[in-house]
Design an enzyme around this catalytic site. Sequence first.
Site, PDB file in Angstrom:
ATOM      1  N   TYR A   7      45.832 -48.550 -57.494  1.00  0.00           N
ATOM      2  CA  TYR A   7      45.843 -49.761 -58.338  1.00  0.00           C
ATOM      3  C   TYR A   7      46.935 -50.724 -57.886  1.00  0.00           C
ATOM      4  O   TYR A   7      46.668 -51.896 -57.591  1.00  0.00           O
ATOM      5  CB  TYR A   7      46.054 -49.386 -59.817  1.00  0.00           C
ATOM      6  CG  TYR A   7      46.436 -50.578 -60.681  1.00  0.00           C
ATOM      7  CD1 TYR A   7      45.554 -51.638 -60.881  1.00  0.00           C
ATOM      8  CD2 TYR A   7      47.699 -50.656 -61.294  1.00  0.00           C
ATOM      9  CE1 TYR A   7      45.912 -52.741 -61.653  1.00  0.00           C
ATOM     10  CE2 TYR A   7      48.061 -51.753 -62.066  1.00  0.00           C
ATOM     11  CZ  TYR A   7      47.170 -52.796 -62.243  1.00  0.00           C
ATOM     12  OH  TYR A   7      47.523 -53.889 -63.000  1.00  0.00           O
TER      13      TYR A   7
ATOM     14  N   LYS B  12      46.684 -54.481 -56.138  1.00  0.00           N
ATOM     15  CA  LYS B  12      47.271 -55.691 -56.738  1.00  0.00           C
ATOM     16  C   LYS B  12      48.277 -56.321 -55.762  1.00  0.00           C
ATOM     17  O   LYS B  12      48.370 -57.544 -55.654  1.00  0.00           O
ATOM     18  CB  LYS B  12      47.953 -55.372 -58.074  1.00  0.00           C
ATOM     19  CG  LYS B  12      47.017 -55.003 -59.204  1.00  0.00           C
ATOM     20  CD  LYS B  12      46.073 -56.126 -59.639  1.00  0.00           C
ATOM     21  CE  LYS B  12      46.766 -57.246 -60.380  1.00  0.00           C
ATOM     22  NZ  LYS B  12      45.761 -58.220 -60.931  1.00  0.00           N
TER      23      LYS B  12
ATOM     24  N   THR C  11      51.111 -57.687 -61.693  1.00  0.00           N
ATOM     25  CA  THR C  11      51.820 -56.625 -62.406  1.00  0.00           C
ATOM     26  C   THR C  11      53.164 -56.298 -61.758  1.00  0.00           C
ATOM     27  O   THR C  11      53.344 -56.529 -60.551  1.00  0.00           O
ATOM     28  CB  THR C  11      50.925 -55.361 -62.421  1.00  0.00           C
ATOM     29  OG1 THR C  11      51.703 -54.242 -62.821  1.00  0.00           O
ATOM     30  CG2 THR C  11      50.363 -55.051 -61.028  1.00  0.00           C
ATOM     31  N   ASP C  12      54.057 -55.710 -62.544  1.00  0.00           N
ATOM     32  CA  ASP C  12      55.335 -55.241 -61.978  1.00  0.00           C
ATOM     33  C   ASP C  12      55.140 -53.991 -61.116  1.00  0.00           C
ATOM     34  O   ASP C  12      56.035 -53.601 -60.370  1.00  0.00           O
ATOM     35  CB  ASP C  12      56.356 -54.957 -63.094  1.00  0.00           C
ATOM     36  CG  ASP C  12      55.928 -53.882 -64.090  1.00  0.00           C
ATOM     37  OD1 ASP C  12      54.783 -53.377 -64.001  1.00  0.00           O
ATOM     38  OD2 ASP C  12      56.746 -53.537 -64.972  1.00  0.00           O
ATOM     39  N   GLU C  13      53.945 -53.352 -61.214  1.00  0.00           N
ATOM     40  CA  GLU C  13      53.737 -52.093 -60.503  1.00  0.00           C
ATOM     41  C   GLU C  13      53.741 -52.279 -58.989  1.00  0.00           C
ATOM     42  O   GLU C  13      53.909 -51.316 -58.237  1.00  0.00           O
ATOM     43  CB  GLU C  13      52.445 -51.411 -60.977  1.00  0.00           C
ATOM     44  CG  GLU C  13      52.443 -51.238 -62.482  1.00  0.00           C
ATOM     45  CD  GLU C  13      51.461 -50.223 -63.025  1.00  0.00           C
ATOM     46  OE1 GLU C  13      50.998 -49.354 -62.274  1.00  0.00           O
ATOM     47  OE2 GLU C  13      51.162 -50.318 -64.235  1.00  0.00           O
TER      48      GLU C  13
HETATM   49  P1  NAD Z   1      41.269 -54.998 -68.493  1.00  0.00           P
HETATM   50  O1  NAD Z   1      40.884 -53.833 -67.623  1.00  0.00           O
HETATM   51  O2  NAD Z   1      41.367 -54.800 -69.962  1.00  0.00           O
HETATM   52  O3  NAD Z   1      40.246 -56.208 -68.266  1.00  0.00           O
HETATM   53  C1  NAD Z   1      39.786 -56.572 -66.999  1.00  0.00           C
HETATM   54  C2  NAD Z   1      38.600 -57.522 -67.202  1.00  0.00           C
HETATM   55  O4  NAD Z   1      38.140 -57.922 -65.895  1.00  0.00           O
HETATM   56  C3  NAD Z   1      37.391 -56.883 -67.897  1.00  0.00           C
HETATM   57  O5  NAD Z   1      36.884 -57.751 -68.873  1.00  0.00           O
HETATM   58  C4  NAD Z   1      36.389 -56.666 -66.778  1.00  0.00           C
HETATM   59  O6  NAD Z   1      35.050 -56.696 -67.227  1.00  0.00           O
HETATM   60  C5  NAD Z   1      36.719 -57.809 -65.856  1.00  0.00           C
HETATM   61  N1  NAD Z   1      36.334 -57.551 -64.460  1.00  0.00           N
HETATM   62  C6  NAD Z   1      36.591 -56.417 -63.738  1.00  0.00           C
HETATM   63  N2  NAD Z   1      36.063 -56.551 -62.505  1.00  0.00           N
HETATM   64  C7  NAD Z   1      35.478 -57.781 -62.445  1.00  0.00           C
HETATM   65  C8  NAD Z   1      34.789 -58.502 -61.432  1.00  0.00           C
HETATM   66  N3  NAD Z   1      34.578 -57.958 -60.226  1.00  0.00           N
HETATM   67  N4  NAD Z   1      34.333 -59.729 -61.718  1.00  0.00           N
HETATM   68  C9  NAD Z   1      34.528 -60.286 -62.944  1.00  0.00           C
HETATM   69  N5  NAD Z   1      35.183 -59.658 -63.943  1.00  0.00           N
HETATM   70  C10 NAD Z   1      35.652 -58.416 -63.692  1.00  0.00           C
HETATM   71  O7  NAD Z   1      42.633 -55.520 -67.875  1.00  0.00           O
HETATM   72  P2  NAD Z   1      43.867 -56.218 -68.623  1.00  0.00           P
HETATM   73  O8  NAD Z   1      44.776 -55.169 -69.113  1.00  0.00           O
HETATM   74  O9  NAD Z   1      43.357 -57.258 -69.521  1.00  0.00           O
HETATM   75  O10 NAD Z   1      44.577 -56.893 -67.361  1.00  0.00           O
HETATM   76  C11 NAD Z   1      44.266 -58.226 -66.962  1.00  0.00           C
HETATM   77  C12 NAD Z   1      45.071 -58.569 -65.724  1.00  0.00           C
HETATM   78  O11 NAD Z   1      46.455 -58.433 -65.999  1.00  0.00           O
HETATM   79  C13 NAD Z   1      44.790 -57.635 -64.542  1.00  0.00           C
HETATM   80  O12 NAD Z   1      44.778 -58.422 -63.374  1.00  0.00           O
HETATM   81  C14 NAD Z   1      45.957 -56.674 -64.536  1.00  0.00           C
HETATM   82  O13 NAD Z   1      46.243 -56.225 -63.223  1.00  0.00           O
HETATM   83  C15 NAD Z   1      47.068 -57.568 -65.057  1.00  0.00           C
HETATM   84  N6  NAD Z   1      48.155 -56.878 -65.779  1.00  0.00           N
HETATM   85  C16 NAD Z   1      47.878 -55.998 -66.794  1.00  0.00           C
HETATM   86  C17 NAD Z   1      48.924 -55.395 -67.477  1.00  0.00           C
HETATM   87  C18 NAD Z   1      48.662 -54.440 -68.630  1.00  0.00           C
HETATM   88  O14 NAD Z   1      49.614 -53.817 -69.121  1.00  0.00           O
HETATM   89  N7  NAD Z   1      47.440 -54.315 -69.115  1.00  0.00           N
HETATM   90  C19 NAD Z   1      50.243 -55.678 -67.131  1.00  0.00           C
HETATM   91  C20 NAD Z   1      50.490 -56.593 -66.089  1.00  0.00           C
HETATM   92  C21 NAD Z   1      49.433 -57.186 -65.439  1.00  0.00           C
HETATM   93  P1  TYD Z   2      49.322 -46.534 -68.881  1.00  0.00           P
HETATM   94  O1  TYD Z   2      49.137 -47.070 -70.252  1.00  0.00           O
HETATM   95  O2  TYD Z   2      48.155 -45.916 -68.171  1.00  0.00           O
HETATM   96  O3  TYD Z   2      49.951 -47.711 -68.010  1.00  0.00           O
HETATM   97  P2  TYD Z   2      50.608 -47.676 -66.505  1.00  0.00           P
HETATM   98  O4  TYD Z   2      50.263 -46.414 -65.847  1.00  0.00           O
HETATM   99  O5  TYD Z   2      49.966 -48.851 -65.885  1.00  0.00           O
HETATM  100  O6  TYD Z   2      52.092 -47.841 -66.719  1.00  0.00           O
HETATM  101  O7  TYD Z   2      50.476 -45.444 -68.931  1.00  0.00           O
HETATM  102  C1  TYD Z   2      51.763 -45.771 -69.445  1.00  0.00           C
HETATM  103  C2  TYD Z   2      52.632 -44.567 -69.242  1.00  0.00           C
HETATM  104  O8  TYD Z   2      52.157 -43.505 -70.093  1.00  0.00           O
HETATM  105  C3  TYD Z   2      52.586 -44.015 -67.821  1.00  0.00           C
HETATM  106  O9  TYD Z   2      53.883 -43.531 -67.475  1.00  0.00           O
HETATM  107  C4  TYD Z   2      51.613 -42.857 -67.906  1.00  0.00           C
HETATM  108  C5  TYD Z   2      51.810 -42.351 -69.334  1.00  0.00           C
HETATM  109  N1  TYD Z   2      50.616 -41.746 -69.988  1.00  0.00           N
HETATM  110  C6  TYD Z   2      50.738 -40.510 -70.628  1.00  0.00           C
HETATM  111  O10 TYD Z   2      51.818 -39.885 -70.660  1.00  0.00           O
HETATM  112  N2  TYD Z   2      49.632 -39.997 -71.233  1.00  0.00           N
HETATM  113  C7  TYD Z   2      48.422 -40.615 -71.207  1.00  0.00           C
HETATM  114  O11 TYD Z   2      47.429 -40.057 -71.753  1.00  0.00           O
HETATM  115  C8  TYD Z   2      48.326 -41.900 -70.552  1.00  0.00           C
HETATM  116  C9  TYD Z   2      47.019 -42.647 -70.509  1.00  0.00           C
HETATM  117  C10 TYD Z   2      49.452 -42.428 -69.959  1.00  0.00           C
END
Ligand code: NAD
Ligand code: TYD
Length: 355
Positions: free
Chosen positions: A158, A162, A132-134
């Site tokens: 988080y 990461k 992630t960019d975070e």
């Molecule tokens: P998500 O939370 O929707 O899905 C995570 C999946 O991992 C789930 O299916 C969960 O059951 C599985 N999981 C969790 N712990 C596990 C373990 N110990 N063993 C096996 N499986 C396990 O997450 P997502 O949004 O699909 O993100 C996927 C990846 O992309 C993550 O690594 C996240 O850090 C990264 N990412 C997400 C975003 C975003 O905006 N969602 C952006 C950048 C990077």
């Molecule tokens: P989120 O979707 O949780 O992603 P991340 O924290 O990983 O960026 O949140 C996106 C942005 O929205 C973040 O600045 C937090 C804000 N947010 C709200 O303002 N209200 C909400 O109920 C949630 C879940 C997030």
Amino acid sequence: MILVTGGAGFIGANFILDWFAQADEEIINLDNLTYAGNLENLASLKEDKRHVFIKGDICDSSLIINLLTKFKPRAIINFAAESHVDRSIEEPDSFIQTNIVGTFRLLEATQGYWDELEKNKKKEFRFLHVSTDEVYGSLSSKEKAFDENHRYEPNSPYSASKAASDHLIRAYHKTYGLPVLTTNCSNNYGPYQFPEKLIPLIIINALTNKPLPVYGDGQQIRDWLYVKDHCVAIQRVLEAGVPGETYNVGGWNEKPNIDIVHTICSLLDTLSPQIDGRNYNEQITFVTDRPGHDRRYAINSNKIKRDLGWEPAETFETGIHKTIKWYLDNQSWVQNVQSGAYREWIDKNYKERIL
Ligand code: NAD
Ligand code: TYD
């Protein structure tokens, strides 16, 4: 075949569905189905022999070693993670366990497997870590977007977990020569996103006549990318990325949260107007801010464009329209995902936020 971890979650499931839309190579999907894992995301693959689902934990070394020995994948893509910042603030333990210990165990098992491969297979093998960019922390309004050389400065449990996993990936390349690739992507949105994250939460709350919670002043900026563009980027990095390199992936779509919420409300006013003629933005409620809330993320994705020719296909306008349509058209998925565990989280997170 390839081994995907976390393939029942939001991005992993989209990745698998898109993969089979254009390739026949089998996928072993290892996921332990936490609250965020949902096999309904993959319901269309139920009878599909190309998809093998294994319920299991990436922390389970012997399971991983067995899977690698049995299936002999040519690549691993690690999506599995705990992914929600607010949950990491409330309950960080599982983030340390899955994101750090889990990545370490996966690397250890992979290292042993890779070491024993014959020369050509060893050369072709890839371990792609989805990050992630975070990990880069927060930008001021004047700072340049994150490039791959930006310092790591994670601010939440988080992002710290990461960041630790990214460092382990790097170390296994530098120390043992494991052919790893890392992608650091901005905020994703699209079909199958669990409605604890901003965009699906706002869509679902709007449609069920609930408050639309905006943290703090709503001026925090995220750089939004349609999930299917992210999946294409991952495929591209897998096929052409240089081992040891990291690639930033973003949509060039910086938007303040409050603008996102207004956009969703006005699209819903058109796509699903309220019977009494009220506008959805009347439901917006400013609530207590997230502790340590990062102010701004922005991704410079010039490297992946220059080196691998990847660019997002969707603008925010086209992507958000598709996303809202998907949630409107998939009401049974929406209903099923709002289980007891989901309601418990919503109660816990929002009860004390109301100003
Ligand atoms: P998500 O939370 O929707 O899905 C995570 C999946 O991992 C789930 O299916 C969960 O059951 C599985 N999981 C969790 N712990 C596990 C373990 N110990 N063993 C096996 N499986 C396990 O997450 P997502 O949004 O699909 O993100 C996927 C990846 O992309 C993550 O690594 C996240 O850090 C990264 N990412 C997400 C975003 C975003 O905006 N969602 C952006 C950048 C990077
Ligand atoms: P989120 O979707 O949780 O992603 P991340 O924290 O990983 O960026 O949140 C996106 C942005 O929205 C973040 O600045 C937090 C804000 N947010 C709200 O303002 N209200 C909400 O109920 C949630 C879940 C997030």
